[in-house]
Design a protein around this motif. Structure first.
Motif, PDB file in Angstrom:
ATOM      1  N   GLU A 161      -2.731 -26.922  -8.049  1.00  0.00           N
ATOM      2  CA  GLU A 161      -3.304 -27.169  -9.371  1.00  0.00           C
ATOM      3  C   GLU A 161      -2.303 -26.831 -10.462  1.00  0.00           C
ATOM      4  O   GLU A 161      -2.500 -27.155 -11.633  1.00  0.00           O
ATOM      5  CB  GLU A 161      -4.566 -26.320  -9.560  1.00  0.00           C
ATOM      6  CG  GLU A 161      -4.306 -24.826  -9.518  1.00  0.00           C
ATOM      7  CD  GLU A 161      -5.572 -24.007  -9.693  1.00  0.00           C
ATOM      8  OE1 GLU A 161      -6.148 -24.056 -10.791  1.00  0.00           O
ATOM      9  OE2 GLU A 161      -5.974 -23.340  -8.729  1.00  0.00           O
ATOM     10  N   TRP A 162      -1.217 -26.169 -10.103  1.00  0.00           N
ATOM     11  CA  TRP A 162      -0.195 -25.771 -11.068  1.00  0.00           C
ATOM     12  C   TRP A 162       0.913 -26.795 -11.102  1.00  0.00           C
ATOM     13  O   TRP A 162       1.251 -27.414 -10.100  1.00  0.00           O
ATOM     14  CB  TRP A 162       0.349 -24.387 -10.714  1.00  0.00           C
ATOM     15  CG  TRP A 162      -0.739 -23.368 -10.609  1.00  0.00           C
ATOM     16  CD1 TRP A 162      -1.284 -22.856  -9.468  1.00  0.00           C
ATOM     17  CD2 TRP A 162      -1.448 -22.758 -11.696  1.00  0.00           C
ATOM     18  NE1 TRP A 162      -2.282 -21.971  -9.769  1.00  0.00           N
ATOM     19  CE2 TRP A 162      -2.400 -21.872 -11.129  1.00  0.00           C
ATOM     20  CE3 TRP A 162      -1.363 -22.856 -13.089  1.00  0.00           C
ATOM     21  CZ2 TRP A 162      -3.268 -21.115 -11.906  1.00  0.00           C
ATOM     22  CZ3 TRP A 162      -2.214 -22.102 -13.866  1.00  0.00           C
ATOM     23  CH2 TRP A 162      -3.156 -21.248 -13.275  1.00  0.00           C
ATOM     24  N   ASP A 163       1.527 -26.948 -12.260  1.00  0.00           N
ATOM     25  CA  ASP A 163       2.579 -27.946 -12.420  1.00  0.00           C
ATOM     26  C   ASP A 163       3.905 -27.498 -11.811  1.00  0.00           C
ATOM     27  O   ASP A 163       4.608 -28.282 -11.189  1.00  0.00           O
ATOM     28  CB  ASP A 163       2.771 -28.262 -13.903  1.00  0.00           C
ATOM     29  CG  ASP A 163       1.510 -28.841 -14.527  1.00  0.00           C
ATOM     30  OD1 ASP A 163       0.777 -29.561 -13.824  1.00  0.00           O
ATOM     31  OD2 ASP A 163       1.249 -28.565 -15.708  1.00  0.00           O
ATOM     32  N   ILE A 164       4.264 -26.237 -12.019  1.00  0.00           N
ATOM     33  CA  ILE A 164       5.499 -25.687 -11.465  1.00  0.00           C
ATOM     34  C   ILE A 164       5.190 -24.341 -10.831  1.00  0.00           C
ATOM     35  O   ILE A 164       4.496 -23.508 -11.419  1.00  0.00           O
ATOM     36  CB  ILE A 164       6.576 -25.520 -12.556  1.00  0.00           C
ATOM     37  CG1 ILE A 164       7.005 -26.891 -13.089  1.00  0.00           C
ATOM     38  CG2 ILE A 164       7.789 -24.759 -12.023  1.00  0.00           C
ATOM     39  CD1 ILE A 164       8.031 -26.820 -14.215  1.00  0.00           C
ATOM     40  N   VAL A 259      13.182 -27.585 -16.710  1.00  0.00           N
ATOM     41  CA  VAL A 259      12.577 -26.246 -16.607  1.00  0.00           C
ATOM     42  C   VAL A 259      12.724 -25.714 -15.189  1.00  0.00           C
ATOM     43  O   VAL A 259      13.081 -24.549 -14.976  1.00  0.00           O
ATOM     44  CB  VAL A 259      11.094 -26.299 -17.015  1.00  0.00           C
ATOM     45  CG1 VAL A 259      10.409 -24.953 -16.747  1.00  0.00           C
ATOM     46  CG2 VAL A 259      10.954 -26.680 -18.482  1.00  0.00           C
ATOM     47  N   SER A 260      12.483 -26.557 -14.207  1.00  0.00           N
ATOM     48  CA  SER A 260      12.607 -26.135 -12.805  1.00  0.00           C
ATOM     49  C   SER A 260      14.026 -25.697 -12.481  1.00  0.00           C
ATOM     50  O   SER A 260      14.242 -24.673 -11.818  1.00  0.00           O
ATOM     51  CB  SER A 260      12.194 -27.285 -11.879  1.00  0.00           C
ATOM     52  OG  SER A 260      10.842 -27.633 -12.069  1.00  0.00           O
ATOM     53  N   GLY A 268      16.489 -13.419  -8.015  1.00  0.00           N
ATOM     54  CA  GLY A 268      15.181 -13.025  -7.512  1.00  0.00           C
ATOM     55  C   GLY A 268      14.248 -14.182  -7.260  1.00  0.00           C
ATOM     56  O   GLY A 268      13.176 -14.016  -6.683  1.00  0.00           O
ATOM     57  N   VAL A 269      14.648 -15.387  -7.696  1.00  0.00           N
ATOM     58  CA  VAL A 269      13.845 -16.585  -7.469  1.00  0.00           C
ATOM     59  C   VAL A 269      14.322 -17.261  -6.193  1.00  0.00           C
ATOM     60  O   VAL A 269      15.505 -17.593  -6.048  1.00  0.00           O
ATOM     61  CB  VAL A 269      13.953 -17.565  -8.653  1.00  0.00           C
ATOM     62  CG1 VAL A 269      13.265 -18.889  -8.324  1.00  0.00           C
ATOM     63  CG2 VAL A 269      13.342 -16.936  -9.898  1.00  0.00           C
ATOM     64  N   SER A 270      13.401 -17.459  -5.272  1.00  0.00           N
ATOM     65  CA  SER A 270      13.738 -18.084  -4.000  1.00  0.00           C
ATOM     66  C   SER A 270      13.819 -19.597  -4.124  1.00  0.00           C
ATOM     67  O   SER A 270      14.767 -20.229  -3.686  1.00  0.00           O
ATOM     68  CB  SER A 270      12.682 -17.708  -2.945  1.00  0.00           C
ATOM     69  OG  SER A 270      12.904 -18.390  -1.747  1.00  0.00           O
ATOM     70  N   GLN A 271      12.789 -20.171  -4.742  1.00  0.00           N
ATOM     71  CA  GLN A 271      12.753 -21.619  -4.909  1.00  0.00           C
ATOM     72  C   GLN A 271      11.715 -21.964  -5.966  1.00  0.00           C
ATOM     73  O   GLN A 271      10.747 -21.229  -6.175  1.00  0.00           O
ATOM     74  CB  GLN A 271      12.394 -22.313  -3.591  1.00  0.00           C
ATOM     75  CG  GLN A 271      12.612 -23.811  -3.599  1.00  0.00           C
ATOM     76  CD  GLN A 271      12.350 -24.429  -2.236  1.00  0.00           C
ATOM     77  OE1 GLN A 271      11.512 -23.960  -1.477  1.00  0.00           O
ATOM     78  NE2 GLN A 271      13.082 -25.487  -1.918  1.00  0.00           N
ATOM     79  N   VAL A 272      11.920 -23.099  -6.620  1.00  0.00           N
ATOM     80  CA  VAL A 272      10.975 -23.591  -7.619  1.00  0.00           C
ATOM     81  C   VAL A 272      10.471 -24.949  -7.156  1.00  0.00           C
ATOM     82  O   VAL A 272      11.263 -25.821  -6.802  1.00  0.00           O
ATOM     83  CB  VAL A 272      11.633 -23.721  -9.004  1.00  0.00           C
ATOM     84  CG1 VAL A 272      10.651 -24.312 -10.009  1.00  0.00           C
ATOM     85  CG2 VAL A 272      12.126 -22.361  -9.488  1.00  0.00           C
ATOM     86  N   ARG A 273       9.153 -25.100  -7.139  1.00  0.00           N
ATOM     87  CA  ARG A 273       8.581 -26.371  -6.717  1.00  0.00           C
ATOM     88  C   ARG A 273       7.890 -27.041  -7.889  1.00  0.00           C
ATOM     89  O   ARG A 273       6.995 -26.476  -8.508  1.00  0.00           O
ATOM     90  CB  ARG A 273       7.584 -26.187  -5.573  1.00  0.00           C
ATOM     91  CG  ARG A 273       7.329 -27.496  -4.830  1.00  0.00           C
ATOM     92  CD  ARG A 273       6.378 -27.327  -3.676  1.00  0.00           C
ATOM     93  NE  ARG A 273       4.993 -27.390  -4.160  1.00  0.00           N
ATOM     94  CZ  ARG A 273       3.963 -26.817  -3.549  1.00  0.00           C
ATOM     95  NH1 ARG A 273       4.170 -26.092  -2.480  1.00  0.00           N
ATOM     96  NH2 ARG A 273       2.740 -26.937  -4.028  1.00  0.00           N
ATOM     97  N   ASN A 274       8.326 -28.245  -8.177  1.00  0.00           N
ATOM     98  CA  ASN A 274       7.820 -29.058  -9.271  1.00  0.00           C
ATOM     99  C   ASN A 274       6.812 -30.040  -8.676  1.00  0.00           C
ATOM    100  O   ASN A 274       7.180 -30.944  -7.933  1.00  0.00           O
ATOM    101  CB  ASN A 274       9.007 -29.786  -9.906  1.00  0.00           C
ATOM    102  CG  ASN A 274       8.629 -30.701 -11.030  1.00  0.00           C
ATOM    103  OD1 ASN A 274       7.548 -31.266 -11.051  1.00  0.00           O
ATOM    104  ND2 ASN A 274       9.561 -30.880 -11.956  1.00  0.00           N
TER     105      ASN A 274
END
Length: 303
Positions: A161-164, A259-260, A268-274
């Motif tokens: 339900e989230w965009d990113i 943004v992604s 500290g960020v492993s991965q960003v899913r768009n």
């Protein structure tokens, strides 16, 4: 004729498995886990994409008229099928432009001649779609075969339900972002300092409407609910394997891809899913047989 492993599924499942490795924190060499069974929907078909000069495994040759006729005859003789329809290049392109009408960058990158022609197959209830797929793979002129029930069904639990979604590092994460450039924190769970930096970046990023933090307990509960039909995956996953994350709601006109990329570079960020990007990639493979377009084209902002 294409190799037994279709190129579209290879690339897309690589994306999904990368997301899964982030989700459960398993090493890249882990044993594969069986995906949940999916019932075929009346709206899902098997898409048989024909060879083009750029299709993997087609040796730079497009499907010939003779191969198309032979393939149609073969498909119409299959007792497992209740319907066979041909989608020519012009029809595919018209549908493509309608589906991606809001993405001018993608529309400029793909021309009618870049889309493969295809046959769309409806499988009779109770028939084995795998048998059909494997039979079709061996036919001359076939570039790729996609069972949409498998592709869409396997990716549904990963919808959001989230965009990113910004996934943070967990202990012993296999992702390169968690194993380098973090100093003493390499291979460890995201630190408090790293989390504060992520929050600061989110709060000053234009286009973000709101965000929430999802802790491990909540993430694990959601994971168990999403994959309730896959007992082997759930039993093999501990709460400590599930990453904490920040879930973003974006304004439609914002550049989600930019943004992604910006958030993915943070320590500290492993991965960003768009989610917009994932949805577009899945549709391109399932409906149009294209898995080779760069994110900069597929994930462009809506215009």
């Amino acid at each position: 004729m294409a190799d037994e492993a279709p190129s579209g599924l290879r690339s897309l499942f690589a994306v999904l498995l990368a997301g899964m490795s982030v989700l459960v924190g398993t090493p890249a060499a882990a044993d594969p886990v069986t995906a949940p069974e999916v019932s075929t929907s009346d709206e899902w078909e098997i898409a048989v994409f024909l060879c083009t000069p750029t299709t993997y495994g087609c040796h730079r040759r497009g499907a010939t008229a003779r191969q198309k006729r032979a393939l149609r005859t073969f498909l119409e003789s299959r007792p497992e099928l209740s319907g066979v329809r041909f989608v020519d290049r012009a029809s595919a392109y018209e549908s493509f432009r309608r589906d991606f009408a809001g993405n001018r960058t993608l529309l400029k990158a793909v021309r009618a001649k870049d889309l493969p022609e295809s046959f769309r197959l409806q499988v009779k209830k109770g028939a084995d779609p795998d048998r059909v797929r494997h039979a079709v793979y061996r036919r001359p002129g076939v570039g790729d075969v996609i069972d949409q029930a498998v592709l869409y069904g396997d990716t549904q639990p990963m919808a959001s339900e989230w965009d990113i979604s910004v996934y943070l590092c967990v202990k012993d994460s296999a992702t390169p972002a968690c194993l380098s450039s973090r100093g003493k924190a390499n291979g460890k769970i995201a630190t408090l300092k790293e989390k504060k930096a992520v929050v600061a970046e989110i709060e000053r990023t234009p286009g973000v409407e709101k965000y929430v933090f999802e802790d491990q307990a909540t993430a694990y509960r959601n994971f168990v609910e999403s994959y309730a039909d896959n007992e082997s995956l759930v039993s093999a996953t501990r709460m400590s394997d599930i990453p904490e994350s920040y879930r973003l709601t974006m304004r439609p006109e914002a550049d989600w891809n930019a943004v992604s990329r910006r958030l993915a570079r943070l320590s500290g960020v492993s991965q960003v899913r768009n989610q917009r990007c994932m949805d577009a990639q899945i549709k391109l493979v399932a409906e149009y047989g294209r898995d080779d377009l760069p994110d900069s084209k597929v994930c462009a902002p809506r215009q």
